[in-house]
Design an enzyme around this catalytic site. Structure first.
Site, PDB file in Angstrom:
ATOM      1  N   SER A 170       0.837  -1.195   0.000  1.00  0.00           N
ATOM      2  CA  SER A 170       0.000   0.000   0.000  1.00  0.00           C
ATOM      3  C   SER A 170       0.878   1.255   0.000  1.00  0.00           C
ATOM      4  O   SER A 170       1.652   1.465  -0.920  1.00  0.00           O
ATOM      5  CB  SER A 170      -0.959  -0.035   1.198  1.00  0.00           C
ATOM      6  OG  SER A 170      -1.977   0.916   1.045  1.00  0.00           O
ATOM      7  N   LYS A 222     -19.262  18.636   3.236  1.00  0.00           N
ATOM      8  CA  LYS A 222     -18.353  18.826   4.356  1.00  0.00           C
ATOM      9  C   LYS A 222     -18.244  17.558   5.198  1.00  0.00           C
ATOM     10  O   LYS A 222     -17.189  17.224   5.721  1.00  0.00           O
ATOM     11  CB  LYS A 222     -18.824  19.994   5.230  1.00  0.00           C
ATOM     12  CG  LYS A 222     -17.962  20.249   6.451  1.00  0.00           C
ATOM     13  CD  LYS A 222     -16.536  20.600   6.042  1.00  0.00           C
ATOM     14  CE  LYS A 222     -15.668  20.881   7.264  1.00  0.00           C
ATOM     15  NZ  LYS A 222     -14.280  21.153   6.876  1.00  0.00           N
TER      16      LYS A 222
END
Length: 344
Positions: A170, A222
């Site tokens: 990763s 948001k």
């Protein structure tokens, strides 16, 4: 009456002693914090010298006692010859070795950046930088910055080799592919080119107990998914779109640095070991870092470079409990995430 006064006096003396000790500790801690962090110290070790000392000790141990004196004379003669011809440093290139052991937050990035900054001013033509990398990945922005630090070496035209002995998955692989040459141990883990996000939600539990949670935002996205509030399909779709975009950026990063890889076939989140990773194009050769550095010692000076942080007074007094708990939780999360390959 006299016994009571004596006992009271002894108790008062003990209490004052404890208060005095606590006062001294508080003053020392305050003073230590006021002085700020102690700058990290740069440590350099020449592995050639360490290896030569070990080899000589083994040769002496394997030699009969009657022959050790003669062997010591040979060692002294060799040292004089080396000094006469300028020592081991004369006309030899250097291999600079730095280490990066990544956690979930890539906490070693700050030291990595300083080590690279120092090397950029001293590495000359013919030198090489070797990075011994070990990381199972972590936060995207943290490993993006760590990879950007390694890119500084490539952009400066410095030959860079990354050695993976255990795992570069990763975010760890995001860093590993920044090398000019990537070598791996036979059972090192590479890949896991994907993005994962997990968000617990306890809204139904709270609702069952008549607890309302108001999530108020300014800006449509948001907050896409929340832990306490009720999640919406629109929020889930946006969250998934953000993950997909991050994955695209990850794939682009790797494709630019290893263009021979079939990124669409390999960016599935899978992992590969050693030789399999070579065949898939994720790495270039199978070799441990120890074997490579020992080989380089035949023709170059091999030097390890590392910054060692000086522990402050609060940490020395054992007042870093919260940091210890955080490290423990981080290691637990890393172990859970890496459970796919941490098996015998």
């Amino acid at each position: 009456m006299n016994d009571w006064i004596l006992d009271y006096t002894m108790f008062l003396a003990q209490a004052l002693t404890v208060l005095a000790v606590l006062g001294v500790i508080i003053v020392l801690i305050t003073k230590g914090r006021g002085q700020g962090e102690t700058p990290a110290q740069l440590r350099i070790e020449e592995l050639n010298l360490r290896q030569r000392k070990r080899v000589r000790r083994l040769k002496l141990a394997a030699t009969e006692p009657s022959g050790r004196k003669r062997l010591l004379k040979i060692f002294r003669r060799d040292d004089k010859q080396a000094q006469k011809h300028g020592g081991d440093k004369s006309g030899r290139s250097s291999v600079w070795v730095i280490d990066f052991h990544g956690d979930l937050k890539a906490s070693g990035t700050a030291h990595l950046a300083e080590e690279i900054s120092a090397l950029l001013d001293v590495v000359t033509e013919g030198d090489e930088v070797v990075v011994r990398l070990e990381s199972a990945g972590g936060l995207v922005h943290a490993y993006g910055l760590a990879a950007a630090q390694l890119d500084r070496l490539r952009e400066a035209g410095i030959s860079t080799r990354i050695c993976v002995d255990k795992v570069a998955a990763s975010g760890g692989y995001m860093m590993a592919c920044c090398a000019d040459r990537l070598q791996v141990a036979p059972f090192a883990v590479l890949g896991s080119i994907g993005v994962v996000a997990q968000v617990p939600n306890v809204h139904r539990l709270l609702k069952r107990h008549d607890v309302d949670v108001e999530v108020l935002t300014a800006g449509r996205y948001k907050r896409t998914l929340t832990v306490l509030g009720e999640n919406t399909e629109e929020g889930r779709d946006k969250f998934l779109a953000d993950i997909e975009h991050t994955h695209d950026l990850f794939k682009r990063h790797i494709s630019e640095r290893r263009p021979s890889m079939d990124i669409e076939q390999l960016a599935t989140g899978e992992i590969w070991y050693g030789q399999d990773a070579i065949e898939k194009g994720l790495a270039d050769e199978v070799m441990t870092s120890d074997a490579y550095l020992l080989k380089r010692m035949q023709s170059a000076r091999v030097l390890t470079v590392r910054l060692e942080a000086q522990k402050g007074l609060p940490e020395r007094l054992g007042l870093s409990l919260s940091a210890g708990i955080e490290r423990g939780m981080t290691r637990m999360l890393e172990a859970v995430d890496a459970s796919r390959w941490l098996k015998r």
